[in-house]
Every structure is written in C-alpha cells, then in structure tokens.
Design a protein around this motif. Structure first.
Motif, PDB file in Angstrom:
ATOM      1  N   LEU A 196       0.818  -1.221   0.000  1.00  9.95           N
ATOM      2  CA  LEU A 196       0.000   0.000   0.000  1.00  9.95           C
ATOM      3  C   LEU A 196       0.851   1.271   0.000  1.00  9.95           C
ATOM      4  CD1 LEU A 196      -3.046  -0.788   2.297  1.00  9.95           C
ATOM      5  CD2 LEU A 196      -2.836  -0.882  -0.181  1.00  9.95           C
ATOM      6  N   HIS A 197       2.158   1.091  -0.087  1.00 11.90           N
ATOM      7  CA  HIS A 197       3.032   2.264  -0.165  1.00 11.90           C
ATOM      8  C   HIS A 197       3.919   2.221  -1.398  1.00 11.90           C
ATOM      9  CE1 HIS A 197       1.612   2.615   3.990  1.00 11.90           C
ATOM     10  NE2 HIS A 197       1.846   3.901   3.833  1.00 11.90           N
ATOM     11  N   TRP A 203      -1.876  -3.093  -7.265  1.00  9.94           N
ATOM     12  CA  TRP A 203      -2.699  -4.104  -7.957  1.00  9.94           C
ATOM     13  C   TRP A 203      -2.634  -5.463  -7.288  1.00  9.94           C
ATOM     14  CZ3 TRP A 203      -0.856  -8.484 -10.582  1.00  9.94           C
ATOM     15  CH2 TRP A 203       0.543  -8.569 -10.739  1.00  9.94           C
ATOM     16  N   TYR A 205      -2.755  -5.888  -4.072  1.00 11.32           N
ATOM     17  CA  TYR A 205      -3.428  -5.824  -2.768  1.00 11.32           C
ATOM     18  C   TYR A 205      -4.918  -6.082  -2.908  1.00 11.32           C
ATOM     19  CZ  TYR A 205      -5.088  -4.184   1.726  1.00 11.32           C
ATOM     20  OH  TYR A 205      -5.672  -4.116   2.955  1.00 11.32           O
ATOM     21  N   PRO A 207      -8.386  -6.227  -0.325  1.00  9.57           N
ATOM     22  CA  PRO A 207      -8.874  -6.048   1.055  1.00  9.57           C
ATOM     23  C   PRO A 207      -9.190  -7.389   1.738  1.00  9.57           C
ATOM     24  CG  PRO A 207      -9.887  -4.434  -0.390  1.00  9.57           C
ATOM     25  CD  PRO A 207      -9.124  -5.379  -1.276  1.00  9.57           C
ATOM     26  N   LEU A 210      -6.654  -9.185   4.244  1.00 17.73           N
ATOM     27  CA  LEU A 210      -6.626  -8.824   5.666  1.00 17.73           C
ATOM     28  C   LEU A 210      -7.690  -9.610   6.448  1.00 17.73           C
ATOM     29  CD1 LEU A 210      -5.007  -7.068   7.529  1.00 17.73           C
ATOM     30  CD2 LEU A 210      -6.487  -5.141   6.979  1.00 17.73           C
TER      31      LEU A 210
ATOM     32  N   ARG B  64      -6.209  -7.444 -14.378  1.00 17.43           N
ATOM     33  CA  ARG B  64      -6.939  -7.695 -13.149  1.00 17.43           C
ATOM     34  C   ARG B  64      -8.018  -6.655 -12.879  1.00 17.43           C
ATOM     35  NH1 ARG B  64      -4.791 -11.994 -10.271  1.00 17.43           N
ATOM     36  NH2 ARG B  64      -3.760 -13.210 -11.869  1.00 17.43           N
ATOM     37  N   PHE B  65      -7.991  -5.587 -13.657  1.00 17.76           N
ATOM     38  CA  PHE B  65      -8.947  -4.504 -13.430  1.00 17.76           C
ATOM     39  C   PHE B  65      -9.736  -4.195 -14.695  1.00 17.76           C
ATOM     40  CE2 PHE B  65      -5.694  -4.357 -10.270  1.00 17.76           C
ATOM     41  CZ  PHE B  65      -6.419  -4.196  -9.098  1.00 17.76           C
ATOM     42  N   PRO B 268      -2.181  -0.193 -12.359  1.00 20.79           N
ATOM     43  CA  PRO B 268      -3.566   0.104 -11.922  1.00 20.79           C
ATOM     44  C   PRO B 268      -3.579   0.690 -10.505  1.00 20.79           C
ATOM     45  CG  PRO B 268      -3.326  -2.191 -12.662  1.00 20.79           C
ATOM     46  CD  PRO B 268      -1.951  -1.636 -12.534  1.00 20.79           C
ATOM     47  N   PHE B 272      -9.858  -0.144  -4.400  1.00 20.82           N
ATOM     48  CA  PHE B 272     -10.164  -0.004  -2.978  1.00 20.82           C
ATOM     49  C   PHE B 272      -9.775   1.409  -2.559  1.00 20.82           C
ATOM     50  CE2 PHE B 272      -6.062  -2.085  -3.677  1.00 20.82           C
ATOM     51  CZ  PHE B 272      -5.196  -1.170  -3.118  1.00 20.82           C
ATOM     52  N   LEU B 274      -7.541   3.640  -0.720  1.00 16.68           N
ATOM     53  CA  LEU B 274      -6.161   3.514  -0.253  1.00 16.68           C
ATOM     54  C   LEU B 274      -6.001   3.950   1.213  1.00 16.68           C
ATOM     55  CD1 LEU B 274      -3.288   2.734  -1.228  1.00 16.68           C
ATOM     56  CD2 LEU B 274      -2.985   5.116  -1.923  1.00 16.68           C
ATOM     57  N   GLU B 277      -7.661   1.479   3.651  1.00 16.25           N
ATOM     58  CA  GLU B 277      -6.914   0.229   3.808  1.00 16.25           C
ATOM     59  C   GLU B 277      -5.628   0.453   4.606  1.00 16.25           C
ATOM     60  OE1 GLU B 277      -7.933  -2.858   3.100  1.00 16.25           O
ATOM     61  OE2 GLU B 277      -9.832  -1.989   2.452  1.00 16.25           O
ATOM     62  N   ARG B 278      -4.995   1.598   4.380  1.00 16.41           N
ATOM     63  CA  ARG B 278      -3.786   1.894   5.168  1.00 16.41           C
ATOM     64  C   ARG B 278      -4.125   1.978   6.657  1.00 16.41           C
ATOM     65  NH1 ARG B 278      -0.757   6.526   1.455  1.00 16.41           N
ATOM     66  NH2 ARG B 278       0.106   5.083  -0.085  1.00 16.41           N
ATOM     67  N   ARG B 280      -6.691   0.470   8.138  1.00 19.55           N
ATOM     68  CA  ARG B 280      -6.987  -0.893   8.612  1.00 19.55           C
ATOM     69  C   ARG B 280      -5.695  -1.634   8.953  1.00 19.55           C
ATOM     70  NH1 ARG B 280      -9.752  -4.601   4.578  1.00 19.55           N
ATOM     71  NH2 ARG B 280     -10.181  -6.009   6.306  1.00 19.55           N
TER      72      ARG B 280
END
Lengths: 284, 284
Positions: A196-197, A203, A205, A207, A210, B64-65, B268, B272, B274, B277-278, B280
């Motif tokens: 996420l960084h 792509w 990741y 949700p 988790l 994937r997207f 991509p 979600f 971002l 999620e960070r 979470r």
C-alpha cells in the motif's frame, strides 16, 4: 551433487518434514544450513540457476527417447509468502519450453461439480516437463478445514485420496516436490503495508487478504495436520522459512536441483547412426 | 519508447513486411539498424530484458482490473533457425506466470478431423498474458503447400481464414506479432553439423531434418506467398535475419517491447480506498 556455495547442509534434508514435526516450533526468519547473508544468497542463486536449467533440459531431452520422468513442484503458502517470487526467480531460470505452470484459483462451478482432484489431474506435467502448481489440491484440506466446508470424515477421505494420487504420480515417473513457504504473521503485515506504499504494487493488494489473516492460527493448525497426514516417503513436505525471500528462493532452488540430480540424467545418444549422419551432412 | 542502446532505427519498422516485399532479396546474415557487434548485442539484450518483463507485468496487472489486452508472438522458421533460442532467451526473461506457450507439432488424428484453426483457437492467450506460438496455423499454408497437401483454392481459403482470425483477435484486444526467422541455407548446414559434433546436442538432431532441407526453395516460395497474402496492417509480418543468433534475439525483443509500449500500459490504482486500507493495516 555438490552443494551450492554457502550451504553447509542440504536443505532437502534439513527442511524435510519427518515424524514428530511441529510447525509451531519452526522459525520463519532463519536461514538453516546457509552460512552467508543476503548478498551471498543472491550470488548463489544466480550461480546455481544454470545448473537447474541444464538438469531440466536433460530431463526434457531424455523424454524424447522414451524416458517417462517429470518433476512437479507443489507450492503452498499464506498470502504474500512469496510463491510468485519462487516462480519468477527460481522457475524463471528454466527454459519456458520445459515449464508447465498451473495457478489454481477458486474453483469454477464446473470444477465444484466434480471431486476435488478432477481439476488437478489434467494439470500434471507431461513427461520431460517441470510442472509447477501455484496452490494445489491442498487448498481442499486447508481453506476447506479452516472455513468448515468439509467435515472431519471428508477431510480424512481427502488426505487418503491425496496420498494415493501422489503415490500414483510417483510410480508413473513424476518426482513430487512439496514446499510450504513458512511466513511469519508479523512479516505478512509488513508486506501488506509495503504493497500500500508502492504504486507499482497496489494491484497486488486485496482487502480480502486482511480478512483471511484473522484465521492465521486456524491455517497453521490445518497445515500441521496436512504435514502429519501427507508427508510421505515418496512425496515429503518441505517447510521453508520465508521471512527472508532470498533464503526461501535459494533453498527451493537447491531442493529442486537435489531432486533432479538424484534422477541421474544423461544427454541421450540419439537414435541414429552418428557416423552415417555425419557423412550425409558432409555431402549435403 | 526509447530504442535499445545500439539501435539506430526501430527493427519493428525496418523488418516489417510491406508492399513489394521480396524474401529472396533479404540478407540473412545482416544486423539491420544495429550499430554494434555480438558483445554489444548480448549486453543490450540483458539490459532490455527487465523492460520487456516490466511491460508484461503491467499488461497482467491491468488485466486484473478489466483491461482486455494480451499479446501473441507467432514464430515461424526453418529448422535450426533459432525459435527455441528466442523462447529461452527473449521470452525467458518474462515471469513464467505471464507466459502462455504452445508448441504446435504434427496434428493428431482428432486435430486433423477438424478445420486447421480448431486446435489454434483454444491456445490464444488469456487477457493479460504473453502468448507464444512455436509454429502455428501458418504450417497449414507452408508445409501443406510444399508437399501439395492443399490445392491452390484451399490455400486461398486458408489465407483468408487466417486474416479473418487475426483481425478478430486484434479487435478483441490481442496484439499479434508475427516473426519469421530468416536463416540462410548455408548457415542451417553449419548448425546441423554442429549438432552432430556436440554430445549435449545429439538429441536435437533428426535425420528427417536433412530430408526436409531438400525442399528449401519451395519453402521460400511458400513463405513469400504467406507474406503477400497475410501481412496485414493489424497483424504484419516481420522477417528477421537469423544467421546471427544474437541479432535475431535482440531484434525480436525490441519488436515485442515496441508492441507492448504502444499499448500505453499503466500500473492500476486498485479498486479499494487507499487511505481506508492503510488505516486498517495500521490497526491490524
């Protein structure tokens, strides 16, 4: 087969699951049998890549002359443990013409309408090939156990079906190499955060990763049971510490080299008269 | 996309088959557009390998997207021209997870009971994938023409079927890259001889290769006709001089990079939130 520079003992033996094995007792951030550090590991991986590639080419060459051997790497792990890295950096050194890779996703409706091995059997490697299962029939005794989609009796039936299936493969000439990449829960969290960084990794990741993480200890129990029930003499499991990506890649590479080297592969002589063909070409 | 170090002009353009093309007029031992020699070529190939790999990973990530793109390399050539080397050394730099390779051999009885495209269609690459055809539907207008297994009217039907098929692929998002490795007859003889003087290569030699060599000029005529009938705007042919293996690999790599680069691929963003999620993960 001589060991990779830096290995003081064979990872095939060190990491093999034997009687009394306890997953909970295994360190995830160790580098068993390897005396070097990250840089040494990367150098050893590069140095040994052509050895693995040549062995697979010999396997392929022999298959052209009646030899019925193949190899199958079964990869299982928690998310982010590095299955993809093994495929890219270990299997990736082998000629694509010799690789047969299958990534098993959530089963389709048609697959669900059959017994769990139905979709697995057509994916086993042809003779001469290096097959790779990215996830496998073991999902049916892992995620199914964790989520209660199969009861105890059904799980027992599946363990037995798996052992029979793998024994059949082995008897038909396929060397089955089973690897679980053993990632620490803390390291997984670091890897999810890293995704996420880094915009080149968003792509990857999901949700849902988790959510599934909440079942960590149930998964470890399910793996422990898998090792107890399905680590056989012909198809043993190897549990590879995976917090250090460089170590996991090197260890899996070495386990594969070991498995292929034990087949005593040779370059085939060809099924023609060498002198006659040389003479034909001289006059061509 | 900047050119590889050493290329003074794009091989995609230099080697593309256009109107008035004559195969007989093409040198087989040249290195068009490349100013360096063998060592420079090997260095450039290694330098550009990660560029090709990254472009394919982006193609895969986009798939994937919802992106419906893929790429298909169609490889045709006379025996020993180096198709295998292209797969090992150019395609081999791409993550195996993104590669879908099919080697078309002599058709089975079941395949022969269908029209020639029947076995080809299921092998086209999935979205996001880098497909490779080692031989292809073009065998049905090459060897079939040389040996008279198809008459003139049937060959015309097949050229049209091929153009329709490739146009359909292209419209559905597949970039079709067609490459003929153009080997000289003298160089082929050298390579066959070399196979008979290297025990690690005996297995690659087949006495039948020398028999088929007797039809060389008929094959060249068949290729000339293929280029005239099937080098279209959406799926053009490239004729790559192949006496110098290092040049052929480098040129094919650059043609593939060019094709992928023209798709303007991006990493991509993910589907979600971002920041959510960070957060979470922070609390996990």
């Amino acid at each position: 087969m001589s060991l990779s520079l830096g290995f003081t003992a064979s990872p095939s033996e060190l990491l093999r699951v034997g009687p009394g094995f306890s997953l909970a007792a295994q360190p995830t951030n160790a580098s068993p049998g390897f005396s070097g550090r990250k840089d040494d590991g990367a150098a050893a991986l590069a140095e040994r890549a052509p050895v693995l590639a040549r062995l697979q080419e010999q396997l392929f060459a022999e298959s052209r002359f009646g030899c019925r051997k193949s190899i199958l790497l079964v990869l299982q792990a928690m998310d982010t443990a590095g299955k993809g890295g093994i495929v890219a950096h270990v299997v990736g050194a082998v000629d694509p013409q010799g690789v047969q890779l299958t990534a098993f996703k959530a089963p389709t409706e048609e697959e669900k309408a059959h017994d769990f091995l139905w979709r697995i059997r057509p994916a086993v490697p042809r003779t001469g090939m290096f097959g790779v299962f990215d996830r496998s029939h073991y999902e049916d005794v892992l995620i199914h156990r964790v989520h209660g989609w199969a009861d105890a009796a059904e799980l027992e039936r599946r363990y037995k079906a798996i052992n029979d299936f793998e024994a059949e493969l082995s008897a038909a000439g396929t060397t089955v190499v089973k690897v679980m990449l053993n990632l620490g829960a803390g390291e997984q969290l670091e890897r999810l955060r890293a995704r996420l960084h880094d915009p080149t990794k968003y792509w990857k990741y999901s949700p849902g990763d988790l959510d599934e993480r909440a079942n960590w200890s149930d998964y470890m129990d399910a793996y422990q049971k898998v090792f107890e029930r399905t680590s056989t003499a012909t198809a043993p499991w190897h549990v590879v510490p995976a917090d250090k990506k460089w170590y996991a890649r090197l260890a899996v590479q070495e386990i594969l080299i070991d498995a292929l080297a034990s087949l005593n592969l040779q370059w085939p002589a060809g099924n023609f008269d060498l002198q006659h063909e040389r003479a034909r070409l001289k006059d061509a």
